[in-house]
Design a protein around this motif. Structure first.
Motif, PDB file in Angstrom:
ATOM      1  N   LEU A   1     -26.240 -46.421 -27.156  1.00  0.00           N
ATOM      2  CA  LEU A   1     -25.833 -45.135 -27.707  1.00  0.00           C
ATOM      3  C   LEU A   1     -26.533 -43.991 -26.988  1.00  0.00           C
ATOM      4  CD1 LEU A   1     -24.369 -43.423 -29.841  1.00  0.00           C
ATOM      5  CD2 LEU A   1     -26.331 -43.803 -31.346  1.00  0.00           C
ATOM      6  N   LEU A   2     -27.825 -44.103 -26.795  1.00  0.00           N
ATOM      7  CA  LEU A   2     -28.564 -43.039 -26.115  1.00  0.00           C
ATOM      8  C   LEU A   2     -28.079 -42.856 -24.680  1.00  0.00           C
ATOM      9  CD1 LEU A   2     -32.163 -43.708 -27.473  1.00  0.00           C
ATOM     10  CD2 LEU A   2     -30.525 -41.970 -28.223  1.00  0.00           C
ATOM     11  N   GLU A   3     -27.785 -43.959 -24.000  1.00  0.00           N
ATOM     12  CA  GLU A   3     -27.243 -43.894 -22.636  1.00  0.00           C
ATOM     13  C   GLU A   3     -25.913 -43.147 -22.637  1.00  0.00           C
ATOM     14  OE1 GLU A   3     -25.163 -47.010 -19.563  1.00  0.00           O
ATOM     15  OE2 GLU A   3     -26.899 -47.724 -20.698  1.00  0.00           O
ATOM     16  N   TYR A   4     -25.064 -43.466 -23.583  1.00  0.00           N
ATOM     17  CA  TYR A   4     -23.752 -42.819 -23.706  1.00  0.00           C
ATOM     18  C   TYR A   4     -23.913 -41.322 -23.976  1.00  0.00           C
ATOM     19  CZ  TYR A   4     -19.353 -41.336 -25.811  1.00  0.00           C
ATOM     20  OH  TYR A   4     -18.208 -40.642 -26.129  1.00  0.00           O
ATOM     21  N   LEU A   5     -24.763 -40.959 -24.919  1.00  0.00           N
ATOM     22  CA  LEU A   5     -24.940 -39.553 -25.276  1.00  0.00           C
ATOM     23  C   LEU A   5     -25.562 -38.751 -24.124  1.00  0.00           C
ATOM     24  CD1 LEU A   5     -26.143 -39.898 -28.971  1.00  0.00           C
ATOM     25  CD2 LEU A   5     -23.900 -39.132 -28.169  1.00  0.00           C
ATOM     26  N   ASN A   6     -26.421 -39.383 -23.331  1.00  0.00           N
ATOM     27  CA  ASN A   6     -27.043 -38.694 -22.192  1.00  0.00           C
ATOM     28  C   ASN A   6     -26.046 -38.424 -21.076  1.00  0.00           C
ATOM     29  OD1 ASN A   6     -29.600 -38.371 -23.291  1.00  0.00           O
ATOM     30  ND2 ASN A   6     -30.276 -40.390 -22.585  1.00  0.00           N
TER      31      ASN A   6
ATOM     32  N   ILE B   1     -22.042 -59.776 -40.664  1.00  0.00           N
ATOM     33  CA  ILE B   1     -21.324 -59.031 -39.634  1.00  0.00           C
ATOM     34  C   ILE B   1     -22.328 -58.027 -39.087  1.00  0.00           C
ATOM     35  CG2 ILE B   1     -19.378 -57.554 -39.029  1.00  0.00           C
ATOM     36  CD1 ILE B   1     -17.956 -58.550 -41.568  1.00  0.00           C
ATOM     37  N   PHE B   2     -22.512 -58.045 -37.782  1.00  0.00           N
ATOM     38  CA  PHE B   2     -23.417 -57.112 -37.121  1.00  0.00           C
ATOM     39  C   PHE B   2     -22.571 -56.160 -36.279  1.00  0.00           C
ATOM     40  CE2 PHE B   2     -25.831 -61.114 -37.506  1.00  0.00           C
ATOM     41  CZ  PHE B   2     -26.866 -60.669 -38.320  1.00  0.00           C
ATOM     42  N   ILE B   3     -22.856 -54.870 -36.374  1.00  0.00           N
ATOM     43  CA  ILE B   3     -22.097 -53.866 -35.641  1.00  0.00           C
ATOM     44  C   ILE B   3     -23.057 -53.135 -34.717  1.00  0.00           C
ATOM     45  CG2 ILE B   3     -20.733 -51.755 -35.827  1.00  0.00           C
ATOM     46  CD1 ILE B   3     -20.913 -54.096 -38.771  1.00  0.00           C
ATOM     47  N   ARG B   4     -22.666 -53.051 -33.452  1.00  0.00           N
ATOM     48  CA  ARG B   4     -23.491 -52.320 -32.495  1.00  0.00           C
ATOM     49  C   ARG B   4     -22.591 -51.573 -31.516  1.00  0.00           C
ATOM     50  NH1 ARG B   4     -25.122 -54.812 -27.393  1.00  0.00           N
ATOM     51  NH2 ARG B   4     -23.693 -56.507 -26.971  1.00  0.00           N
ATOM     52  N   PRO B   5     -23.074 -50.461 -30.981  1.00  0.00           N
ATOM     53  CA  PRO B   5     -22.264 -49.712 -30.016  1.00  0.00           C
ATOM     54  C   PRO B   5     -22.251 -50.412 -28.657  1.00  0.00           C
ATOM     55  CG  PRO B   5     -24.360 -48.611 -30.388  1.00  0.00           C
ATOM     56  CD  PRO B   5     -24.328 -49.791 -31.295  1.00  0.00           C
ATOM     57  N   VAL B   6     -21.117 -50.303 -27.984  1.00  0.00           N
ATOM     58  CA  VAL B   6     -20.967 -50.803 -26.620  1.00  0.00           C
ATOM     59  C   VAL B   6     -20.177 -49.763 -25.832  1.00  0.00           C
ATOM     60  CG1 VAL B   6     -21.094 -53.270 -27.168  1.00  0.00           C
ATOM     61  CG2 VAL B   6     -18.889 -52.122 -27.207  1.00  0.00           C
ATOM     62  N   LEU B   7     -20.339 -49.789 -24.525  1.00  0.00           N
ATOM     63  CA  LEU B   7     -19.558 -48.909 -23.668  1.00  0.00           C
ATOM     64  C   LEU B   7     -18.428 -49.713 -23.051  1.00  0.00           C
ATOM     65  CD1 LEU B   7     -22.324 -46.814 -21.862  1.00  0.00           C
ATOM     66  CD2 LEU B   7     -20.860 -46.149 -23.776  1.00  0.00           C
ATOM     67  N   ASP B   8     -17.216 -49.191 -23.198  1.00  0.00           N
ATOM     68  CA  ASP B   8     -16.027 -49.821 -22.645  1.00  0.00           C
ATOM     69  C   ASP B   8     -15.320 -48.777 -21.801  1.00  0.00           C
ATOM     70  OD1 ASP B   8     -13.925 -51.557 -22.133  1.00  0.00           O
ATOM     71  OD2 ASP B   8     -12.941 -51.187 -24.064  1.00  0.00           O
ATOM     72  N   GLU B   9     -15.445 -48.898 -20.469  1.00  0.00           N
ATOM     73  CA  GLU B   9     -14.906 -47.915 -19.536  1.00  0.00           C
ATOM     74  C   GLU B   9     -15.395 -46.514 -19.880  1.00  0.00           C
ATOM     75  OE1 GLU B   9     -10.681 -48.353 -19.178  1.00  0.00           O
ATOM     76  OE2 GLU B   9     -10.825 -50.504 -18.831  1.00  0.00           O
ATOM     77  N   ASN B  10     -16.709 -46.385 -20.056  1.00  0.00           N
ATOM     78  CA  ASN B  10     -17.400 -45.137 -20.385  1.00  0.00           C
ATOM     79  C   ASN B  10     -16.980 -44.526 -21.719  1.00  0.00           C
ATOM     80  OD1 ASN B  10     -19.090 -45.107 -18.138  1.00  0.00           O
ATOM     81  ND2 ASN B  10     -17.476 -44.232 -16.865  1.00  0.00           N
TER      82      ASN B  10
ATOM     83  N   SER C   1     -24.608 -40.792 -37.638  1.00  0.00           N
ATOM     84  CA  SER C   1     -25.772 -41.348 -36.933  1.00  0.00           C
ATOM     85  C   SER C   1     -25.419 -41.699 -35.482  1.00  0.00           C
ATOM     86  CB  SER C   1     -26.343 -42.560 -37.666  1.00  0.00           C
ATOM     87  OG  SER C   1     -25.531 -43.697 -37.530  1.00  0.00           O
ATOM     88  N   LEU C   2     -24.159 -42.059 -35.241  1.00  0.00           N
ATOM     89  CA  LEU C   2     -23.723 -42.300 -33.861  1.00  0.00           C
ATOM     90  C   LEU C   2     -23.690 -40.995 -33.072  1.00  0.00           C
ATOM     91  CD1 LEU C   2     -20.743 -44.797 -34.357  1.00  0.00           C
ATOM     92  CD2 LEU C   2     -22.958 -45.311 -33.310  1.00  0.00           C
ATOM     93  N   SER C   3     -23.126 -39.955 -33.673  1.00  0.00           N
ATOM     94  CA  SER C   3     -22.976 -38.693 -32.949  1.00  0.00           C
ATOM     95  C   SER C   3     -24.298 -37.960 -32.744  1.00  0.00           C
ATOM     96  CB  SER C   3     -21.960 -37.782 -33.648  1.00  0.00           C
ATOM     97  OG  SER C   3     -22.405 -37.425 -34.929  1.00  0.00           O
ATOM     98  N   ASP C   4     -25.256 -38.138 -33.673  1.00  0.00           N
ATOM     99  CA  ASP C   4     -26.524 -37.435 -33.501  1.00  0.00           C
ATOM    100  C   ASP C   4     -27.600 -38.284 -32.808  1.00  0.00           C
ATOM    101  OD1 ASP C   4     -27.623 -39.068 -35.527  1.00  0.00           O
ATOM    102  OD2 ASP C   4     -27.576 -37.488 -37.031  1.00  0.00           O
TER     103      ASP C   4
END
Length: 130
Positions: free
Chosen positions: A123-128, A40-49, A17-20
């Motif tokens: 996540l969408l920002e990262y994938l774009n 426990i809540f898990i969310r994606p973050v950007l760390d140095e891109n 689900s992260l990759s797609d």
């Protein structure tokens, strides 16, 4: 009892689900008894891109945050299955997937209609950018 194999299969669906680009939220819930750790809540973050995961441990009186790679987060989260959590819910824009332990500690994984219509903005920002 370790739930490595069954949770590993569930975690692979999370990674997919992260990759797609369909991931919305991942939550550990339903504790055994009166545990200090509530969620426990898990969310994606950007760390140095680079895409990483923020793990938010919500206790009765405080919250603690940790940043992990997608792969190392698995090893950090696995010990919490059955101690104290009986369920983990993966929310995506395509489906909700619930990993659940019953009283005899048998694992079931059930799929339901999606709760969220939008994926994680980070996540969408990262994938774009890829």
């Amino acid at each position: 009892m370790l739930f490595t194999e069954t949770f590993s299969e569930f975690y692979e669906k999370f990674k997919t689900s992260l990759s797609d680009g369909t991931f919305a939220k991942l939550t550990f819930a339903k504790t055994i008894g009166q545990a200090e750790l509530k969620n426990i809540f898990i969310r994606p973050v950007l760390d140095e891109n680079e895409l990483k995961l923020e793990l938010k441990f919500r206790f009765q009186q405080e919250e603690l945050f940790e940043i992990h790679s997608v792969d190392s987060a698995f090893d950090r989260l696995l010990p919490f299955i059955n101690n104290p959590f009986l369920s983990v819910i993966l929310f995506t824009t395509e489906f909700d997937l619930t990993y659940k332990l019953n009283k005899k500690r048998a694992v079931s994984v059930t799929e339901q209609a999606p709760t969220f219509g939008n994926a994680s903005e980070v996540l969408l920002e990262y994938l774009n950018k890829k």
